[in-house]
Design a protein around this motif. Structure first.
Motif, short mmCIF file in Angstrom:
data_model
loop_
_atom_site.label_atom_id
_atom_site.label_comp_id
_atom_site.label_asym_id
_atom_site.label_seq_id
_atom_site.Cartn_x
_atom_site.Cartn_y
_atom_site.Cartn_z
N LYS A 42 -5.17 12.85 -5.76
CA LYS A 42 -6.45 13.42 -6.05
C LYS A 42 -6.33 13.86 -7.68
O LYS A 42 -5.42 14.76 -7.90
CB LYS A 42 -6.96 14.76 -5.37
N SER A 43 -7.01 13.15 -8.58
CA SER A 43 -6.80 13.37 -9.89
C SER A 43 -8.16 12.71 -10.60
O SER A 43 -8.60 11.81 -10.10
CB SER A 43 -5.85 12.95 -10.51
N ASP A 44 -8.46 13.57 -11.63
CA ASP A 44 -9.45 12.89 -12.55
C ASP A 44 -9.07 12.35 -13.57
O ASP A 44 -9.97 11.61 -14.76
CB ASP A 44 -10.64 13.98 -13.00
N CYS A 45 -7.70 12.41 -13.85
CA CYS A 45 -7.32 11.77 -15.18
C CYS A 45 -7.15 10.25 -14.99
O CYS A 45 -7.00 9.66 -13.95
CB CYS A 45 -5.84 12.30 -15.37
N PRO A 46 -7.20 9.38 -16.26
CA PRO A 46 -7.20 7.98 -15.95
C PRO A 46 -5.87 7.37 -15.35
O PRO A 46 -5.72 6.25 -14.54
CB PRO A 46 -7.18 7.59 -17.30
N VAL A 47 -4.59 8.25 -15.69
CA VAL A 47 -3.33 7.90 -15.26
C VAL A 47 -2.76 9.06 -14.91
O VAL A 47 -2.69 10.21 -15.42
CB VAL A 47 -2.35 7.49 -16.38
N THR A 48 -2.17 9.14 -13.48
CA THR A 48 -1.49 10.42 -12.80
C THR A 48 -0.18 9.64 -12.37
O THR A 48 -0.01 8.90 -11.70
CB THR A 48 -2.62 10.64 -11.71
N GLN A 49 0.73 10.56 -12.50
CA GLN A 49 2.01 10.63 -11.84
C GLN A 49 2.30 11.34 -10.59
O GLN A 49 2.12 12.39 -10.44
CB GLN A 49 3.20 10.96 -12.86
N THR A 50 2.80 10.70 -9.64
CA THR A 50 3.27 11.08 -8.46
C THR A 50 4.31 10.41 -7.60
O THR A 50 5.00 9.65 -8.35
CB THR A 50 1.79 11.28 -7.46
N THR A 51 4.53 10.77 -6.28
CA THR A 51 5.43 10.17 -5.72
C THR A 51 5.01 9.41 -4.33
O THR A 51 3.98 10.05 -4.02
CB THR A 51 6.89 11.15 -5.38
N CYS A 52 5.87 8.78 -3.55
CA CYS A 52 5.59 8.08 -2.62
C CYS A 52 6.30 8.38 -1.54
O CYS A 52 7.61 8.33 -1.42
CB CYS A 52 5.17 6.48 -2.88
N LYS A 53 5.78 8.57 -0.26
CA LYS A 53 6.37 9.01 0.96
C LYS A 53 7.10 7.55 1.53
O LYS A 53 8.05 7.61 2.01
CB LYS A 53 5.39 9.68 2.02
N LYS A 54 6.04 6.54 1.55
CA LYS A 54 6.35 5.38 1.90
C LYS A 54 5.62 4.12 1.60
O LYS A 54 4.37 4.43 1.34
CB LYS A 54 6.10 5.49 3.59
N PHE A 55 6.25 3.03 1.47
CA PHE A 55 5.39 1.97 1.13
C PHE A 55 5.03 0.99 2.25
O PHE A 55 6.08 0.40 3.04
CB PHE A 55 6.25 1.29 0.22
N LEU A 56 3.99 0.61 2.52
CA LEU A 56 3.56 -0.38 3.45
C LEU A 56 3.11 -1.90 3.00
O LEU A 56 2.57 -1.87 1.87
CB LEU A 56 2.30 0.21 4.23
N HIS A 57 3.72 -2.87 3.42
CA HIS A 57 3.58 -4.06 2.84
C HIS A 57 2.69 -4.94 3.82
O HIS A 57 3.02 -5.23 5.04
CB HIS A 57 4.95 -4.92 3.04
N LYS A 58 1.54 -5.41 3.30
CA LYS A 58 0.62 -5.99 3.96
C LYS A 58 0.16 -5.31 5.11
O LYS A 58 0.40 -6.03 6.36
CB LYS A 58 0.92 -7.64 4.31
N GLU A 85 -14.37 2.37 1.47
CA GLU A 85 -13.13 2.65 1.95
C GLU A 85 -12.04 2.21 0.98
O GLU A 85 -12.16 1.00 0.87
CB GLU A 85 -12.76 2.49 3.40
N HIS A 86 -11.00 3.01 0.60
CA HIS A 86 -10.17 2.40 -0.46
C HIS A 86 -8.83 2.82 -0.12
O HIS A 86 -8.52 3.74 0.55
CB HIS A 86 -10.38 2.60 -2.08
N VAL A 87 -7.75 2.23 -0.50
CA VAL A 87 -6.37 2.53 -0.74
C VAL A 87 -5.83 2.31 -1.83
O VAL A 87 -6.31 1.74 -2.77
CB VAL A 87 -5.75 2.12 0.57
N PHE A 88 -4.46 3.05 -2.17
CA PHE A 88 -3.99 2.67 -3.53
C PHE A 88 -3.06 1.37 -3.25
O PHE A 88 -2.02 1.47 -2.40
CB PHE A 88 -3.00 3.67 -3.85
N THR A 89 -3.05 0.33 -3.80
CA THR A 89 -2.46 -0.85 -3.61
C THR A 89 -1.33 -1.26 -4.94
O THR A 89 -1.62 -0.51 -6.01
CB THR A 89 -3.31 -2.24 -3.48
N ASP A 90 -0.53 -1.98 -4.79
CA ASP A 90 0.61 -2.28 -5.53
C ASP A 90 0.49 -3.40 -6.54
O ASP A 90 -0.58 -4.21 -6.49
CB ASP A 90 2.14 -2.70 -5.20
N SER A 91 1.06 -3.36 -7.64
CA SER A 91 1.03 -4.70 -8.55
C SER A 91 2.47 -4.73 -9.29
O SER A 91 3.12 -5.53 -8.85
CB SER A 91 -0.13 -4.69 -9.82
N VAL A 102 0.81 -1.15 0.01
CA VAL A 102 -0.04 0.00 -0.01
C VAL A 102 1.00 1.39 0.14
O VAL A 102 2.01 1.24 0.77
CB VAL A 102 -0.86 0.18 1.35
N PHE A 103 0.57 2.16 -0.75
CA PHE A 103 1.31 3.55 -1.10
C PHE A 103 0.76 4.60 0.01
O PHE A 103 -0.27 4.92 -0.02
CB PHE A 103 1.38 3.84 -2.54
#
Length: 572
Positions: free
Chosen positions: A210-226, A245-251, A203-204
């Protein structure tokens, strides 16, 4: 009629464009179309590597893959399990043996770590999860092709480097917009997912989402694993999506060659690699300005703890700390895992949104021969057939997947089943909740033998139990000690503990038909609670476990079952 969301429709349309582009180069030279310089698959060992190479070559011979591309298979070194992160490091070294460094730094490579036994989806165990069948394409695609299709946009938008993608997951996304994979270091894909999914993924913690675009470029402060739901909420990274309730997850993720090469050079300091290194948990968790090395001591998600694990994780963290983690937010995307029997059945038979977005069909490369008067109509959308020949009358239950099967007249298959590579005899009956696959093996230098492996769809084949307490293991819904008594089978006296994967239940036969008939007789015996009647046909050698089958598998013979079926379907 099912109504799909705008996001699902946008994903479907984007997928259609990628499918069309891939089809234009399938079996042809890629020419001017941007594509990967090399497609790399990693295997667990030399035997699995050989199996993968045989299958890739068969695909090339049949015109199922783009040409003008290097298809490479590497295997992990013998010894302890090194994880997908260890495989990434080993692969970079293997590539440097093929390319000189200057040439390698100009290549665009997609890497599918596919080592492992796929115990939770055994129809992928023998031939590999990168070669799992899917109900799309003519001839049918497997996971390898669909991964290439989903990432068709990437080569045109990326700098040279490695793109790492899991071989048992699919990422469908609307790729419209102005984006690229050109930032230095690591760039990860991020998908909006329900918070419960975050507990089993990365999880990022993002700078901005926050964006309405299909793809947005940003940066991550910290990556949480499970992380736990509490940890995610404490980081303030949850958001409402469709009132949930949602979060952004990795692939998947990309790493440019400069960082990849420096990581490989650093790996000399942690050799020999004798522990599981996670390509996500150990690499991505070290990135971002707020990364903390405490995770290096957490061994909760490790299959096997070794003495060197924590120390080597710490060294990786120290090397990567301070590295920026770039993120592509795939705002209109779906992430699907197909790594278990239940997931495979659910996505291929039940999940309407998944089938809509992926363009998956209920039937691909299926021939019917004869007339069938069905008393009960079953919605064909609730089952899935891939490269099958049906001689009617025959019946198939709902929520059942059949792949590479020849179904003879008068036979029936129940509901909630996975039947793979099986010639189902005339009049045979396979009950509900059955997993069955036929494998060609070589026993004591006798080649061309067949074993049909049977499990219950819900069986936990990895669970271990002491040999004096076998009632803790359930096989086809029955305690294993009772199963062994009915089948007149015994454990090796030297085994103090055992799993279903290691129990020797499956004999080998000279004919595929006899192998399947025995398997069905075994199921019927257990279901009725009666002793197994073997019959006149005698097996060859001792009974085998699934673990044994993988050790003595005959890949060419197993593929030959499919090739003969393919010719029958095509009328050749």
């Amino acid at each position: 009629m099912t109504s799909f969301s705008q996001t699902s429709n946008n994903i479907r349309n984007s997928t259609a464009e990628k499918l069309k582009l891939f089809e234009s180069i399938r079996g042809k030279d890629v020419g001017d179309i941007p594509f990967w310089d090399a497609v790399v698959i990693t295997a667990l060992d030399e035997s699995q590597k050989e199996a993968y190479e045989i299958q890739v070559q068969c695909k090339l011979d049949r015109g199922e893959l783009p040409l003008g591309v290097k298809y490479l298979v590497f295997h992990d070194p013998p010894g302890p399990k090194i994880g997908n992160g260890g495989s990434v490091l080993v692969t970079i070294g293997d590539l440097l043996k093929i390319y000189d460094e200057e040439e390698l730094l100009k290549t665009k490579i997609i890497l599918l770590p596919a080592g492992g036994y796929s115990q939770r989806l055994p129809n992928a165990s023998v031939l590999g999860k990168a070669f799992t069948a899917l109900p799309i394409g003519d001839p049918p695609f497997q996971m390898l092709e669909l991964q290439l299709i989903m990432m068709m946009d990437l080569p045109a938008k990326m700098n040279p480097g490695i793109f790492v993608v899991a071989s048992d997951c699919l990422e469908f996304f609307n790729s419209e917009g102005d984006w690229s994979l050109t930032s230095p270091g690591f760039t990860a894909f991020a998908h909006p997912s329900p918070i419960i999914i975050g507990t089993t993924h990365g999880v990022f913690v993002l700078d901005d989402h926050k964006s309405d675009c299909p793809v947005t470029q940003t940066t991550c402060k910290k990556f949480l694993h499970k992380p736990s739901t509490e940890v995610m909420r404490n980081h303030g990274i949850t958001f409402l999506h469709n009132e949930e309730e949602h979060v952004f997850t990795d692939s998947a993720y990309f790493v440019d060659w400069k960082k990849a090469k420096s990581l490989y050079d650093f790996s000399d300091k942690i050799k020999p690699i004798d522990c599981e290194i996670d390509a996500y948990g150990d690499f991505l968790q070290a990135l971002g300005p707020e990364a903390c090395g405490d995770y290096t001591k957490n061994i909760a998600n490790v299959t096997k703890e070794t003495a060197s694990l924590v120390e080597k994780r710490r060294k990786i963290f120290e090397f990567l700390t301070g590295t920026q983690l770039n993120v592509l937010l795939l705002n209109e995307s779906k992430f699907y895992h197909l790594g278990t029997t239940k997931e495979y059945i659910h996505h291929l038979c039940k999940d309407a949104a998944f089938r809509h977005e992926s363009h998956f069909a209920s039937e691909v490369m299926v021939i019917r021969d004869g007339v069938h008067e069905e008393k009960e109509k079953i919605n064909t959308d609730q089952r899935c057939l891939i490269q099958c020949y049906l001689t009617l009358p025959s019946t198939i239950g709902q929520y059942t997947v059949l792949e590479y099967c020849d179904i003879n007249s008068g036979s029936s298959v129940g509901s909630n089943c996975i039947i793979s590579n099986v010639i189902i005899p005339e009049g045979a009956c396979i009950p509900d909740d059955t997993f069955m696959t036929t494998v060609c093996v070589t026993v004591n230098d006798v080649a061309g033998l067949f074993v049909t492996v049977v499990f219950g769809i819900g069986d936990n084949v990895k669970k271990m139990a002491r040999s004096d307490d076998l009632s803790q293991l359930q096989y086809l819904g029955m305690p294993l000690d009772l199963v062994l008594a009915l089948l007149d089978a015994k454990l090796d006296a030297r085994q103090e503990s055992v799993s279903l994967w290691q129990v020797k239940l499956f004999p080998a036969f000279h004919s595929c038909k006899h192998s399947v008939q025995y398997a069905i007789s075994m199921i019927n015996s257990l279901k009725s609670g009666s002793k197994l009647q073997v019959g006149d046909v005698k097996p060859v050698g001792k009974h085998l476990s699934m673990e044994d089958v993988l050790a003595i598998k005959d890949i060419k013979g197993t593929l030959n079952i499919r090739e003969n079926l393919r010719k029958k379907i095509l009328g050749k």
